[in-house]
Design a protein around this motif. Structure first.
Motif, mmCIF file in Angstrom:
data_model
loop_
_atom_site.group_PDB
_atom_site.id
_atom_site.type_symbol
_atom_site.label_atom_id
_atom_site.label_comp_id
_atom_site.label_asym_id
_atom_site.label_seq_id
_atom_site.Cartn_x
_atom_site.Cartn_y
_atom_site.Cartn_z
ATOM 1 N N LEU A 182 0.817 -0.943 -0.201
ATOM 2 C CA LEU A 182 0.199 0.032 -0.232
ATOM 3 C C LEU A 182 1.008 1.355 0.516
ATOM 4 O O LEU A 182 0.525 2.787 0.687
ATOM 5 N N THR A 183 2.327 0.380 -0.469
ATOM 6 C CA THR A 183 3.261 2.535 -0.368
ATOM 7 C C THR A 183 1.892 3.499 -1.423
ATOM 8 O O THR A 183 1.501 3.641 -2.544
ATOM 9 N N LEU A 197 -4.064 -4.563 8.389
ATOM 10 C CA LEU A 197 -3.355 -4.216 8.035
ATOM 11 C C LEU A 197 -1.194 -5.241 8.300
ATOM 12 O O LEU A 197 -0.310 -4.981 8.293
ATOM 13 N N ALA A 200 1.547 -5.375 5.743
ATOM 14 C CA ALA A 200 1.235 -4.980 4.925
ATOM 15 C C ALA A 200 3.008 -3.512 4.462
ATOM 16 O O ALA A 200 3.303 -3.126 5.208
ATOM 17 N N THR A 201 2.999 -2.734 3.607
ATOM 18 C CA THR A 201 4.021 -2.035 3.114
ATOM 19 C C THR A 201 3.254 -1.000 3.525
ATOM 20 O O THR A 201 2.182 -0.531 1.906
ATOM 21 N N LEU A 202 3.409 -0.197 4.310
ATOM 22 C CA LEU A 202 2.529 0.888 4.423
ATOM 23 C C LEU A 202 3.660 2.822 4.128
ATOM 24 O O LEU A 202 3.390 3.782 4.464
ATOM 25 N N GLU A 203 4.512 2.786 3.600
ATOM 26 C CA GLU A 203 5.272 3.846 3.628
ATOM 27 C C GLU A 203 5.012 4.900 3.049
ATOM 28 O O GLU A 203 4.573 4.378 1.265
ATOM 29 N N ALA A 205 2.053 6.201 3.366
ATOM 30 C CA ALA A 205 0.459 5.279 3.136
ATOM 31 C C ALA A 205 0.216 6.696 4.093
ATOM 32 O O ALA A 205 0.647 7.263 5.228
ATOM 33 N N LEU A 207 -3.131 7.127 6.262
ATOM 34 C CA LEU A 207 -4.290 6.285 7.232
ATOM 35 C C LEU A 207 -5.328 6.794 8.326
ATOM 36 O O LEU A 207 -4.826 7.815 8.692
ATOM 37 N N TYR A 211 -6.112 4.145 12.942
ATOM 38 C CA TYR A 211 -4.854 3.555 12.673
ATOM 39 C C TYR A 211 -3.725 4.272 12.438
ATOM 40 O O TYR A 211 -2.410 3.033 11.961
ATOM 41 N N LEU A 215 2.423 3.277 11.885
ATOM 42 C CA LEU A 215 3.056 4.147 10.704
ATOM 43 C C LEU A 215 4.034 4.659 11.271
ATOM 44 O O LEU A 215 5.341 5.639 11.029
#
Length: 226
Positions: A182-183, A197, A200-203, A205, A207, A211, A215
């Motif tokens: 989810l970059t 999540l 998950a890849t959240l770089e 992202a 939210l 949530y 991060l």
């Protein structure tokens, strides 16, 4: 022959070598079912124009292109489109409840107001896909690639294009993004309740506040094969 499976729950059932060509699978819940039949699960990357799914998609395209005057919105509920090349396909207004899109290439696909509840999008490629007002309740998107995907609210309009004042946000209630990429994706305007999540890849992202803690201090992660 001719059996209607609407509403039937067949999670994990084994239909290998079963002839379902004359059966009506619309509305069936077939998550993780093993189905091999010409009309239900085509072979190859392209959807066979003569298959059930191919005919439904053709009518849906006519419906989209004509602004609703021709064709009809697609109901692909329970059908399998695993591994299919569906890049740029407009599924807006379609019903894909429990549809199996495992590893499908849906790059740039449009899902405005699409019903995707309980759909299997595991390992699907959803780069630059748009989910305006889509319902992804309990959908499985683990290990899906969603870089550039958009999850924004959209206003409902009448058949002749008139505004209704009713705006629907993407529904991600209990949606499973385990291990998904989810970059850079902005999820702040989506409805998120019990959304998964994990890993998950959240770089980069964005939210919702409840949530956002995910991060903080989280090192960038990479998916297998990247």
């Amino acid at each position: 022959k001719g059996t209607k499976f609407a509403g039937a729950v067949m999670t994990g059932a084994n239909f290998r070598n079963v002839d379902l060509d004359s059966a009506d699978m619309r509305g069936a819940y077939v998550m993780d079912a093993n189905v091999e039949t010409k009309s239900f699960a085509d072979t190859g990357k392209q959807v066979d124009a003569n298959s059930d799914a191919g005919k439904i998609l053709a009518l849906h395209k006519a419906w989209i292109d004509s602004g609703g005057r021709d064709g009809e919105p697609a109901d692909l509920s329970g059908l399998s489109l695993s591994d299919k090349d569906l890049r740029g396909m407009d599924f807006s207004g379609a019903k894909l409840i429990g549809t199996i899109l495992y590893r499908a290439d849906l790059t740039g696909a449009k899902f405005a107001f699409t019903m995707l509840s309980k759909a299997n999008l595991i390992e699907a490629k959803l780069v630059d896909a748009s989910f305006e007002g889509a319902d992804l309740t309990e959908a499985k998107l683990s290990k899906a690639i969603l870089t550039g995907a958009r999850f924004e609210p959209k206003e409902l309009k009448t058949g002749d294009g008139q505004a209704t004042g009713r705006v629907l946000a993407p529904n991600l209630t209990r949606t499973d993004f385990t291990g998904a990429n989810l970059t850079g994706v902005d999820l702040t305007r989506a409805k998120m309740e019990r959304t998964i999540l994990a890993g998950a890849t959240l770089e980069g992202a964005k939210l919702p506040e409840q949530y956002a803690r995910l991060l903080k201090g989280r090192p960038p992660t990479r998916q297998a094969g990247e």
